[in-house]
Design a protein around this motif. Structure first.
Motif, PDB file in Angstrom:
ATOM      1  N   LYS A   5      19.702  44.337  28.927  1.00  0.00           N
ATOM      2  CA  LYS A   5      21.035  44.597  29.466  1.00  0.00           C
ATOM      3  C   LYS A   5      22.076  43.688  28.791  1.00  0.00           C
ATOM      4  O   LYS A   5      23.156  44.135  28.408  1.00  0.00           O
ATOM      5  CB  LYS A   5      21.014  44.357  30.985  1.00  0.00           C
ATOM      6  N   LEU A   6      21.723  42.409  28.623  1.00  0.00           N
ATOM      7  CA  LEU A   6      22.640  41.465  27.967  1.00  0.00           C
ATOM      8  C   LEU A   6      22.913  41.878  26.519  1.00  0.00           C
ATOM      9  O   LEU A   6      24.027  41.734  26.022  1.00  0.00           O
ATOM     10  CB  LEU A   6      22.062  40.042  28.009  1.00  0.00           C
ATOM     11  N   ALA A  43      22.822  44.995  25.351  1.00  0.00           N
ATOM     12  CA  ALA A  43      23.661  46.200  25.392  1.00  0.00           C
ATOM     13  C   ALA A  43      25.119  45.821  25.595  1.00  0.00           C
ATOM     14  O   ALA A  43      26.026  46.455  25.052  1.00  0.00           O
ATOM     15  CB  ALA A  43      23.180  47.131  26.496  1.00  0.00           C
ATOM     16  N   GLU A  44      25.333  44.757  26.372  1.00  0.00           N
ATOM     17  CA  GLU A  44      26.716  44.296  26.631  1.00  0.00           C
ATOM     18  C   GLU A  44      27.202  43.343  25.535  1.00  0.00           C
ATOM     19  O   GLU A  44      28.288  42.779  25.643  1.00  0.00           O
ATOM     20  CB  GLU A  44      26.765  43.585  27.991  1.00  0.00           C
ATOM     21  N   ARG A  45      26.397  43.146  24.507  1.00  0.00           N
ATOM     22  CA  ARG A  45      26.686  42.228  23.411  1.00  0.00           C
ATOM     23  C   ARG A  45      26.972  40.806  23.916  1.00  0.00           C
ATOM     24  O   ARG A  45      27.733  40.060  23.299  1.00  0.00           O
ATOM     25  CB  ARG A  45      27.864  42.733  22.554  1.00  0.00           C
ATOM     26  N   ARG A  46      26.345  40.448  25.052  1.00  0.00           N
ATOM     27  CA  ARG A  46      26.468  39.077  25.558  1.00  0.00           C
ATOM     28  C   ARG A  46      25.354  38.208  24.994  1.00  0.00           C
ATOM     29  O   ARG A  46      25.370  36.986  25.148  1.00  0.00           O
ATOM     30  CB  ARG A  46      26.460  39.063  27.085  1.00  0.00           C
ATOM     31  N   GLN A  73      23.672  56.336  25.605  1.00  0.00           N
ATOM     32  CA  GLN A  73      23.432  55.003  26.170  1.00  0.00           C
ATOM     33  C   GLN A  73      21.940  54.766  26.430  1.00  0.00           C
ATOM     34  O   GLN A  73      21.424  53.674  26.165  1.00  0.00           O
ATOM     35  CB  GLN A  73      24.231  54.822  27.475  1.00  0.00           C
TER      36      GLN A  73
END
Lengths: 310, 310
Positions: free
Chosen positions: A288-289, A291-294, B251
């Motif tokens: 998830k991180l 995908a959010e580019r975090r 996605q």
């Protein structure tokens, strides 16, 4: 037909074709029970001569193998054949056609032919072939021929399982052999110009002779259609075996293969174990991180590895 | 030219072609320093549209890609192309010829073309392509075309890196499409019959239409030679992107790719670590026991795993 493990093992050691076919299906499907049977068979392996036969489509590889089988049978040797179809989007019926020709030998119970094709799997094709070789070896086949197409990483790995590799070329490839030299030198022990009676046959043979004049690679001219050169090929294979046993290269090659096998089995085990320990939730969180580019995939792996104390 | 990591990263973000080529060479050679640069580039990725273009030899795939590049440029999009040569014993000069044609676009600094070929490596070709995609993405290419041959496990893995896969077919394949249906359905989003003006073109097109009438796969007739059907192809690609963004499949596909990537990086790390912990001597001992048939590879792995407390 379904066999219990012990029964399956016993029957294979007796040379039972249906038991062998059943175990090979389990191997192809990645069935974990196959490993239990292979474990018991292993002590009975190590005697067969494993010969890789590889070549591009159109070189008449399968016809040549047909003739090799017949000649080995004439010499009173039992034969197993494993034919490897490359995983391909574009394979129509052509490859299957090759297989059907080899069924001429199906009535001879001293010849066992099996073809393997995997698509979209875990890249376990060379593992499956390695295990299928054990099965044929345990059935006491004298010679095991492994046929591959010679394209793709899988196919090169499979060729590396053999004690000796025969590369089949066609007369019209004369102009290309120079470009192929490095690749051939890396993999081939014997080069066969099949269809050597056709135009270009002599020229290709001479060009290969010149190109590999200073090496250990034998060059053979043959014609599967006319059944010519097959005896020379088998004699050359025998000579190679004797020589490599004598100078220790056979034994070194075996040790290299055992090492590869242990490492590959070890990797399977370690990965399964550690994926379990890391757990799905931690993995999902990192994805998830990403995908959010975090985070990035490399830092995500750092985190996951830290979590299990490495 | 040798760049320091930070400098390399900065230049790539500015679209510097030589810096990108330098990083791609490091990626292809498996240079560990490449990872450090990729880490810093990662935050700047995720915008490019990655399109796989795959097809058998002789379908005119490379000419079609040439036309696609020209049309994308006309639409004011920047383009990156990664061409993947299969590892093969038998590749002479033909594949290289394809690459040379694409050099028409070399003078256009908004087009970056790089070809990848690995032989006998660790099967890391799809990892290299994944990383090369990041580089082009960070260079702010709008569209990244990834060309593969469609045969072999490697090639299928690479096609799976794309957001959308175009499969190129030739008119003479009409009779085979029925046999290929399952494979095509699994991988293709768009099917292009190239050379559609040649004999068999209409029939192949109609056959594909009928075969995939009830699915989401678009069928396009094109001729790279005549520059026909290229606009329809690009429109169809755009439509697919819009639709997949709208219904969430884009996605989901991304998340699946991130997961694969993390697992593959994780495996590399775990294997390296545990091979170190097990140590060479313990491994050598088991290999010797296997060679003497005093153990089998499966029991050898049991021993080694026990040794590190798993």
């Amino acid at each position: 037909m379904i066999f219990m493990s012990a029964e399956l093992s016993k029957r294979i050691l007796q040379g039972d074709v249906r038991a062998a076919a059943s175990l090979m299906s389990r191997i192809e499907n990645g069935d974990a029970k196959a490993k239990a049977v292979l474990r018991t068979l292993y002590a009975h392996t190590g005697r067969a001569h494993v010969i890789g036969v590889t070549g591009a489509a159109g070189t008449g590889k399968s016809s040549l193998i047909d003739r090799m089988i017949a000649e080995y049978r004439r010499r009173n040797k039992t034969v197993g054949v494993l034919a490897v179809d490359p995983s391909s989007l574009f394979s129509g019926g052509a490859l299957l056609g090759d297989r059907i020709r080899m069924r001429d030998h199906f009535l001879d119970d001293k010849v066992f032919v099996r073809s393997f094709a995997t698509r979209g799997g875990t890249g376990g094709l060379s593992t499956a072939i390695r295990e299928a070789i054990y099965v044929l070896d345990a059935m006491a086949k004298d010679v095991i021929l492994v046929e591959t197409i010679g394209v793709g990483q899988d196919q090169l790995e499979i060729a590396a399982l053999a004690h000796l590799v025969v590369v089949v070329l066609a007369p019209e490839m004369g102009d290309e052999v120079q470009a192929m030299k490095a690749g051939l030198a890396e993999i081939a022990d014997i080069l066969v110009v099949n269809k050597a009676d056709l135009p270009g046959g002599d020229a290709t043979f001479e060009r290969l002779k010149a190109l590999f004049a200073d090496g250990d690679i034998s060059i053979i001219a043959a014609s599967a259609l006319r059944n010519e050169g097959i005896q020379s090929l088998l004699d050359s294979i025998d000579k190679h075996r004797t020589r490599s046993l004598g100078n220790g290269s056979y034994q070194r090659n075996r040790l290299r293969l055992y090492r590869q096998e242990v490492l590959s089995l070890l990797r399977e085990r370690l990965i399964a174990e550690w994926e379990k320990r890391i757990g799905g939730a931690a993995l999902d969180k990192q994805i998830k991180l990403i995908a959010e580019r975090r985070t990035d995939p490399y830092s995500a792996v750092d985190e996951l590895v830290k979590k299990i104390g490495l």
